[in-house]
Design a protein around this motif. Structure first.
Motif, PDB file in Angstrom:
ATOM      1  N   GLU A  75       0.818  -1.260   0.109  1.00  0.00           N
ATOM      2  CA  GLU A  75      -0.019   0.009   0.082  1.00  0.00           C
ATOM      3  C   GLU A  75       0.874   1.342   0.067  1.00  0.00           C
ATOM      4  N   LYS A  76       2.106   1.301   0.407  1.00  0.00           N
ATOM      5  CA  LYS A  76       3.120   2.298   0.533  1.00  0.00           C
ATOM      6  C   LYS A  76       3.859   2.471  -0.793  1.00  0.00           C
ATOM      7  N   GLY A  77       3.568   1.587  -1.823  1.00  0.00           N
ATOM      8  CA  GLY A  77       4.338   1.837  -2.851  1.00  0.00           C
ATOM      9  C   GLY A  77       4.222   2.757  -4.040  1.00  0.00           C
ATOM     10  N   ARG A  78       4.739   2.730  -4.802  1.00  0.00           N
ATOM     11  CA  ARG A  78       4.695   3.620  -6.121  1.00  0.00           C
ATOM     12  C   ARG A  78       3.353   3.242  -7.070  1.00  0.00           C
ATOM     13  N   GLU A  79       2.766   4.203  -7.095  1.00  0.00           N
ATOM     14  CA  GLU A  79       1.325   3.808  -8.029  1.00  0.00           C
ATOM     15  C   GLU A  79       1.814   4.356  -9.441  1.00  0.00           C
ATOM     16  N   PHE A  80       1.161   3.383 -10.330  1.00  0.00           N
ATOM     17  CA  PHE A  80       1.188   3.650 -11.912  1.00  0.00           C
ATOM     18  C   PHE A  80      -0.131   3.811 -12.473  1.00  0.00           C
ATOM     19  N   THR A  81      -0.042   4.505 -13.827  1.00  0.00           N
ATOM     20  CA  THR A  81      -1.194   4.109 -14.495  1.00  0.00           C
ATOM     21  C   THR A  81      -0.973   3.146 -15.467  1.00  0.00           C
ATOM     22  N   SER A  82      -1.826   2.455 -16.140  1.00  0.00           N
ATOM     23  CA  SER A  82      -1.468   1.192 -16.738  1.00  0.00           C
ATOM     24  C   SER A  82      -0.407   1.424 -17.787  1.00  0.00           C
ATOM     25  N   ARG A  83      -0.606   2.528 -18.695  1.00  0.00           N
ATOM     26  CA  ARG A  83       0.555   2.748 -19.661  1.00  0.00           C
ATOM     27  C   ARG A  83       1.953   3.078 -18.854  1.00  0.00           C
ATOM     28  N   GLN A  84       2.116   3.699 -17.739  1.00  0.00           N
ATOM     29  CA  GLN A  84       3.212   3.645 -16.900  1.00  0.00           C
ATOM     30  C   GLN A  84       3.750   2.399 -16.565  1.00  0.00           C
ATOM     31  N   PHE A  85       2.816   1.478 -16.110  1.00  0.00           N
ATOM     32  CA  PHE A  85       3.243   0.053 -15.696  1.00  0.00           C
ATOM     33  C   PHE A  85       3.724  -0.586 -16.739  1.00  0.00           C
ATOM     34  N   ALA A  86       3.212  -0.500 -17.903  1.00  0.00           N
ATOM     35  CA  ALA A  86       3.700  -0.995 -19.101  1.00  0.00           C
ATOM     36  C   ALA A  86       5.223  -0.773 -19.353  1.00  0.00           C
ATOM     37  N   GLN A  87       5.495   0.612 -19.251  1.00  0.00           N
ATOM     38  CA  GLN A  87       6.717   0.938 -19.576  1.00  0.00           C
ATOM     39  C   GLN A  87       7.734   0.432 -18.708  1.00  0.00           C
ATOM     40  N   TRP A  88       7.321   0.466 -17.306  1.00  0.00           N
ATOM     41  CA  TRP A  88       8.020  -0.193 -16.253  1.00  0.00           C
ATOM     42  C   TRP A  88       8.412  -1.669 -16.737  1.00  0.00           C
ATOM     43  N   MET A  89       7.381  -2.134 -16.956  1.00  0.00           N
ATOM     44  CA  MET A  89       7.581  -3.628 -17.479  1.00  0.00           C
ATOM     45  C   MET A  89       8.729  -3.839 -18.657  1.00  0.00           C
ATOM     46  N   GLU A  90       8.470  -3.007 -19.593  1.00  0.00           N
ATOM     47  CA  GLU A  90       9.406  -2.844 -20.851  1.00  0.00           C
ATOM     48  C   GLU A  90      10.833  -2.848 -20.303  1.00  0.00           C
ATOM     49  N   ARG A 117      14.775  -6.619   1.250  1.00  0.00           N
ATOM     50  CA  ARG A 117      15.144  -7.336  -0.002  1.00  0.00           C
ATOM     51  C   ARG A 117      14.539  -6.683  -1.161  1.00  0.00           C
ATOM     52  N   ALA A 118      13.263  -6.185  -0.795  1.00  0.00           N
ATOM     53  CA  ALA A 118      12.713  -5.679  -2.371  1.00  0.00           C
ATOM     54  C   ALA A 118      13.463  -4.628  -2.773  1.00  0.00           C
ATOM     55  N   ASP A 119      13.395  -4.819  -4.154  1.00  0.00           N
ATOM     56  CA  ASP A 119      13.890  -3.754  -5.188  1.00  0.00           C
ATOM     57  C   ASP A 119      12.813  -2.630  -5.421  1.00  0.00           C
ATOM     58  N   PHE A 120      11.557  -3.019  -5.478  1.00  0.00           N
ATOM     59  CA  PHE A 120      10.530  -1.981  -5.871  1.00  0.00           C
ATOM     60  C   PHE A 120       9.318  -2.387  -5.058  1.00  0.00           C
ATOM     61  N   LYS A 121       8.605  -1.233  -4.452  1.00  0.00           N
ATOM     62  CA  LYS A 121       7.202  -1.413  -4.124  1.00  0.00           C
ATOM     63  C   LYS A 121       6.270  -0.887  -4.849  1.00  0.00           C
ATOM     64  N   ILE A 122       5.214  -1.726  -5.191  1.00  0.00           N
ATOM     65  CA  ILE A 122       4.015  -1.074  -6.214  1.00  0.00           C
ATOM     66  C   ILE A 122       2.921  -1.183  -5.508  1.00  0.00           C
ATOM     67  N   SER A 123       2.202  -0.119  -5.570  1.00  0.00           N
ATOM     68  CA  SER A 123       0.723   0.039  -4.931  1.00  0.00           C
ATOM     69  C   SER A 123      -0.360   0.237  -6.065  1.00  0.00           C
ATOM     70  N   LEU A 124      -1.504  -0.845  -5.849  1.00  0.00           N
ATOM     71  CA  LEU A 124      -2.307  -0.797  -6.833  1.00  0.00           C
ATOM     72  C   LEU A 124      -3.466   0.226  -6.772  1.00  0.00           C
ATOM     73  N   SER A 125      -3.508   0.982  -5.578  1.00  0.00           N
ATOM     74  CA  SER A 125      -4.501   1.907  -5.049  1.00  0.00           C
ATOM     75  C   SER A 125      -4.276   2.258  -3.851  1.00  0.00           C
ATOM     76  N   GLN A 126      -4.605   3.524  -3.586  1.00  0.00           N
ATOM     77  CA  GLN A 126      -4.754   4.127  -2.151  1.00  0.00           C
ATOM     78  C   GLN A 126      -5.958   3.212  -1.241  1.00  0.00           C
ATOM     79  N   MET A 127      -6.744   2.773  -1.890  1.00  0.00           N
ATOM     80  CA  MET A 127      -7.929   2.085  -1.229  1.00  0.00           C
ATOM     81  C   MET A 127      -7.283   0.717  -0.582  1.00  0.00           C
TER      82      MET A 127
END
Length: 157
Positions: A75-90, A117-127
């Motif tokens: 929940e405290k990770g970085r939030e992405f739009t779907s396109r931003q997440f796609a760019q991150w995956m790329e 150990r985590a390299d990244f933290k991702i949040s799907l929503s603030q909810m």
């Protein structure tokens, strides 16, 4: 690059399992993908939250090798739009890493060792969502990112 999705505990709702399985099949058409379910810790009800997170964390970390990328859904990770997440995956795919691990923790989150150990933290929503619902939401977003990268019509801006 092989992509893993590690999930703590089983999904008990059949309708969720159906949706999750469908997206896992779709994802596997694009990338090498494996889902891993960590069984519920035995006698978890007798453990404190911290001890439970520690035991789950040990199981999570045992397969992660040096050089693997570990991403926790938090929940405290970085939030992405779907396109931003796609760019991150790329970027991850182009980086030359061998294994990309996404982890959905248990009901109480992660141990300090997993956070360290985590390299990244991702949040799907603030909810807040149940960790079972997060499986479906994340699987859909991972699939969506792959369709975006392949210029397929699934995603609409």
């Amino acid at each position: 690059m092989k992509t893993y999705l590690v999930m703590v505990g089983r999904t008990s709702d059949p309708w969720l399992n159906t949706g999750i399985s469908d997206y896992f099949k779709r994802i596997s058409r694009y990338i090498p993908f494996q889902d891993i379910v960590i069984p519920d810790i035995k006698k978890a009800k007798n453990l404190s939250e911290n001890l439970l997170k520690e035991k789950e964390g040990e199981v999570i970390l045992k397969n992660i090798l040096p050089g693997d990328v570990l991403v926790i859904l938090d929940e405290k990770g970085r939030e992405f739009t779907s396109r931003q997440f796609a760019q991150w995956m790329e970027k991850q795919m182009a980086s030359g890493i061998k294994n990309l691990w996404f982890v959905i923790g248990g009901a109480y989150g992660f141990s300090p060792e997993v956070y360290k150990r985590a390299d990244f933290k991702i949040s799907l929503s603030q909810m807040t969502f149940s960790h079972q619902m997060v499986r479906l939401f994340f699987a859909e977003q991972l699939y969506r990112s792959l369709t975006i990268l392949n210029n397929e019509p699934y995603h609409h801006d």
